[in-house]
Write an enzyme that holds these catalytic residues in place. Structure first.
Site, PDB file in Angstrom:
ATOM      1  N   GLU A 180      61.009 -21.698 -63.169  1.00  0.00           N
ATOM      2  CA  GLU A 180      60.376 -22.798 -63.902  1.00  0.00           C
ATOM      3  C   GLU A 180      59.550 -23.645 -62.928  1.00  0.00           C
ATOM      4  OE1 GLU A 180      60.877 -23.734 -67.200  1.00  0.00           O
ATOM      5  OE2 GLU A 180      62.110 -21.963 -67.555  1.00  0.00           O
ATOM      6  N   LYS A 211      76.875 -22.658 -67.811  1.00  0.00           N
ATOM      7  CA  LYS A 211      77.311 -21.430 -68.492  1.00  0.00           C
ATOM      8  C   LYS A 211      78.787 -21.129 -68.228  1.00  0.00           C
ATOM      9  CE  LYS A 211      72.641 -19.528 -68.441  1.00  0.00           C
ATOM     10  NZ  LYS A 211      71.653 -18.833 -67.612  1.00  0.00           N
ATOM     11  N   GLY A 253      64.719 -14.594 -71.554  1.00  0.00           N
ATOM     12  CA  GLY A 253      63.491 -14.044 -72.106  1.00  0.00           C
ATOM     13  C   GLY A 253      63.529 -13.967 -73.614  1.00  0.00           C
TER      14      GLY A 253
HETATM   15  N1  LIG Z   1      64.233 -19.159 -71.978  1.00  0.00           N
HETATM   16  C1  LIG Z   1      65.281 -18.384 -72.059  1.00  0.00           C
HETATM   17  O1  LIG Z   1      65.204 -17.190 -71.794  1.00  0.00           O
HETATM   18  C2  LIG Z   1      66.608 -18.928 -72.523  1.00  0.00           C
HETATM   19  C3  LIG Z   1      67.731 -18.086 -72.519  1.00  0.00           C
HETATM   20  C4  LIG Z   1      68.935 -18.556 -73.019  1.00  0.00           C
HETATM   21  C5  LIG Z   1      69.025 -19.849 -73.470  1.00  0.00           C
HETATM   22  N2  LIG Z   1      67.940 -20.660 -73.426  1.00  0.00           N
HETATM   23  C6  LIG Z   1      68.078 -22.010 -73.971  1.00  0.00           C
HETATM   24  O2  LIG Z   1      67.335 -22.048 -75.186  1.00  0.00           O
HETATM   25  C7  LIG Z   1      66.776 -23.336 -75.383  1.00  0.00           C
HETATM   26  C8  LIG Z   1      65.260 -23.215 -75.517  1.00  0.00           C
HETATM   27  O3  LIG Z   1      64.734 -22.645 -74.335  1.00  0.00           O
HETATM   28  P1  LIG Z   1      63.213 -22.139 -74.254  1.00  0.00           P
HETATM   29  O4  LIG Z   1      63.094 -21.445 -72.943  1.00  0.00           O
HETATM   30  O5  LIG Z   1      62.837 -21.425 -75.491  1.00  0.00           O
HETATM   31  O6  LIG Z   1      62.474 -23.534 -74.150  1.00  0.00           O
HETATM   32  P2  LIG Z   1      60.896 -23.818 -74.291  1.00  0.00           P
HETATM   33  O7  LIG Z   1      60.138 -22.557 -74.095  1.00  0.00           O
HETATM   34  O8  LIG Z   1      60.606 -24.974 -73.419  1.00  0.00           O
HETATM   35  O9  LIG Z   1      60.736 -24.253 -75.809  1.00  0.00           O
HETATM   36  C9  LIG Z   1      61.229 -25.459 -76.313  1.00  0.00           C
HETATM   37  C10 LIG Z   1      60.642 -25.665 -77.694  1.00  0.00           C
HETATM   38  O10 LIG Z   1      61.193 -26.838 -78.260  1.00  0.00           O
HETATM   39  C11 LIG Z   1      60.169 -27.687 -78.721  1.00  0.00           C
HETATM   40  N3  LIG Z   1      60.609 -29.057 -78.517  1.00  0.00           N
HETATM   41  C12 LIG Z   1      61.160 -29.603 -77.423  1.00  0.00           C
HETATM   42  N4  LIG Z   1      61.450 -30.896 -77.616  1.00  0.00           N
HETATM   43  C13 LIG Z   1      61.047 -31.188 -78.880  1.00  0.00           C
HETATM   44  C14 LIG Z   1      61.071 -32.356 -79.673  1.00  0.00           C
HETATM   45  N5  LIG Z   1      61.565 -33.502 -79.210  1.00  0.00           N
HETATM   46  N6  LIG Z   1      60.591 -32.277 -80.928  1.00  0.00           N
HETATM   47  C15 LIG Z   1      60.095 -31.118 -81.414  1.00  0.00           C
HETATM   48  N7  LIG Z   1      60.050 -29.971 -80.707  1.00  0.00           N
HETATM   49  C16 LIG Z   1      60.531 -30.016 -79.456  1.00  0.00           C
HETATM   50  C17 LIG Z   1      58.950 -27.347 -77.879  1.00  0.00           C
HETATM   51  O11 LIG Z   1      57.779 -27.690 -78.586  1.00  0.00           O
HETATM   52  P3  LIG Z   1      56.295 -27.432 -77.976  1.00  0.00           P
HETATM   53  O12 LIG Z   1      56.190 -25.955 -77.806  1.00  0.00           O
HETATM   54  O13 LIG Z   1      55.375 -27.933 -78.975  1.00  0.00           O
HETATM   55  O14 LIG Z   1      56.284 -28.160 -76.667  1.00  0.00           O
HETATM   56  C18 LIG Z   1      59.126 -25.837 -77.692  1.00  0.00           C
HETATM   57  O15 LIG Z   1      58.560 -25.145 -78.765  1.00  0.00           O
HETATM   58  C19 LIG Z   1      67.250 -24.158 -74.185  1.00  0.00           C
HETATM   59  O16 LIG Z   1      68.437 -24.816 -74.530  1.00  0.00           O
HETATM   60  C20 LIG Z   1      67.514 -23.120 -73.124  1.00  0.00           C
HETATM   61  O17 LIG Z   1      68.461 -23.549 -72.160  1.00  0.00           O
HETATM   62  C21 LIG Z   1      66.729 -20.233 -72.975  1.00  0.00           C
END
Ligand SMILES: NC(=O)c1ccc[n+]([C@@H]2O[C@H](COP(=O)([O-])OP(=O)(O)OC[C@H]3O[C@@H](n4cnc5c(N)ncnc54)[C@H](OP(=O)(O)O)[C@@H]3O)[C@@H](O)[C@H]2O)c1
Length: 436
Positions: free
Chosen positions: A190, A205, A302
């Site tokens: 990140e 985790k 992912g």
């Molecule tokens: N990335 C992974 O591979 C992964 C794996 C396992 C678990 N996780 C968990 O899954 C969750 C999401 O991760 P991610 O990687 O998908 O995050 P991300 O790519 O940063 O996406 C977050 C999403 O939430 C929206 N968002 C955030 N704050 C908001 C608010 N206040 N109001 C409305 N929308 C809001 C964002 O909107 P915008 O797009 O418009 O900014 C974005 O679409 C986290 O808890 C993370 O720890 C992630």
């Protein structure tokens, strides 16, 4: 039963994966669930942002509260991340009688009691498979597959970014900073990599896994966490010579009514399944008293893997609603009210084997001084490597120890690092898990 309606909060990496799977695999999902699943609203911050999975503009809203309070929505899928407003939204969804799915390990680790109390009070299901290990079905395995066991320990490589960095450092012999920069450029880390490289994401985790496996309170603030930024190519190279790889390991153990939960760089011996888990892969070993050791390996993050885990939760909830099976499997793995209090060891009390690298002046008597201090602190040496003689210059002196108590080890190192005439830099300590 009519179909079920979903409200999704967040359309980033995981949200895009969920929408893609629900659409691409719609037909097979319907055959498996028996009822259609449809997305009613998706909340985001930026309505105009480009998405990995494009959706119709009318599905999108910036009003997260309207989604949570929409009476037509049955299941709220929280994929925004962070503590607030995710916490308040999940509590509100439960209060509205909606089933909840989340991938938010930070929230679960830090507000476990509050979230589980709310879902219990309001009689709703909570799915959180994607919170640990991406696509690996580890939550379901602990909650259901291993239900006949007392879980003795869990060892996991649960952060793909740290594992990628350590793997590159091992393969290319590069310094931590150089590999981190490369990982950020390639999107494996990140823009702010702190949570990953400092071990905090892994600590979130393992807190979730320990609470689930041991059925007790696991205060996140008391989990010992050490990141990988202090690891050097020199230590990786010595570890290899000794038959080990350095991995960031999340560890939870339950013994004699006490638990220990910790995350730190760890030497893993060749021959252990986790030794070969490289790059962005995750691996988790669960040891049950009856089943023995089982290791799960897969992609820990992912769009596809995380989306797969979230859709698994949605399907489980949908099946429960369709068949009246809701509440059959308690979300926290133990029936509400049946949690026990287990004492959590402080890091000081933990027993471990150790890799030590001293920086010492190459002159007679240094080794005996160091081993004397270790001996006085009840630490016995298993092996020593000292290479190359450069009389009067600083050379590395590497030792492997037998099991010792962390308190004794830290006291010994404080004393050794003060032998200013011969010890020229702070001693490097990496814990070893031969039994993992
Ligand atoms: N990335 C992974 O591979 C992964 C794996 C396992 C678990 N996780 C968990 O899954 C969750 C999401 O991760 P991610 O990687 O998908 O995050 P991300 O790519 O940063 O996406 C977050 C999403 O939430 C929206 N968002 C955030 N704050 C908001 C608010 N206040 N109001 C409305 N929308 C809001 C964002 O909107 P915008 O797009 O418009 O900014 C974005 O679409 C986290 O808890 C993370 O720890 C992630």
């Amino acid at each position: 039963m009519r179909g079920l309606t979903l409200g999704i909060l967040g359309l980033g990496t995981v949200g895009s994966g969920v929408v893609k799977i629900l659409r691409q695999n719609r037909e097979v999902l319907e055959r498996r669930v028996g009822i259609p699943l449809s997305i009613k609203r998706i909340a985001v911050r930026d309505l105009k942002a480009k998405r990995a999975t494009e959706v119709e503009a009318e599905l999108l809203t910036t009003d997260v509260w309207a989604v949570v309070r929409d009476p037509d929505i049955d299941i709220i899928v929280e994929l925004m991340g962070g503590i607030e407003p995710a916490r308040s939204l999940i509590l509100e969804a439960a209060a509205q009688g909606k089933q909840v799915v989340t991938a938010n390990k930070a929230l679960l680790a830090e507000a476990w009691d509050e979230v589980f109390t709310a879902v219990t009070r309001h009689g709703v299901d909570l799915g959180f498979e994607a919170s640990v290990g991406g696509g690996i079905p580890i939550i379901r395995a602990i909650r259901e597959g291993f239900v006949g066991n007392r879980i003795e320990s869990i060892y996991g490589i649960v952060n793909g970014t740290s594992n990628y960095i350590l793997t590159r450092m091992t393969d290319a012999g590069e310094e931590f900073r150089a590999v981190l920069g490369e990982a950020m450029a390639q999107g494996y880390a990140e823009p702010d990599p702190t949570l990953d490289i400092e071990g905090i994401d892994s600590a979130h985790k393992i807190t979730v896994l320990a609470a689930l496996a041991f059925g007790c309170r696991v205060p996140f603030a008391r989990v010992f966490v050490e990141g990988i930024s202090g690891i050097t190519p020199m230590d990786i190279s010595y570890a290899r010579e000794l038959g080990y790889k350095v991995k960031s390991l999340a560890i939870a153990k339950h013994q004699d009514g006490e638990i220990e939960v910790r995350v730190h760089p760890t030497l893993i011996p060749e021959g252990n399944l986790l030794y070969g888990v490289d790059g962005v892969y995750n691996a988790i070993t669960v040891i049950g008293d009856m089943v023995g050791a089982n290791t799960f390996i897969g992609r820990g993050a992912g769009l596809g893997p995380s989306g797969s885990a979230v859709v698994g939760d949605i399907v489980e909830i949908a099946r429960n609603l369709a068949t009246g099976g809701r509440g059959r499997v308690p979300p926290a793995a133990y029936r509400p009210g049946h949690r026990v209090e287990l004492r959590m060891k402080a890091m000081d009390e933990v027993l471990s084997e150790y890799y030590l690298r001293f920086s010492v002046l190459d002159q007679p008597g240094v080794l005996s001084k160091i081993s004397g201090v270790l001996g006085r602190h009840n630490i016995s040496i298993a092996s020593v490597i000292q290479k190359g003689r450069r009389v009067g210059e600083t050379v590395p002196l590497v030792m492997m120890t037998h099991h010792a108590c962390e308190r004794d080890m830290q006291a010994a190192l404080r004393e050794i690092d003060q032998i200013a005439a011969e010890v020229t830099a702070r001693t490097v300590l990496i814990r070893v898990e031969n039994g993992a």
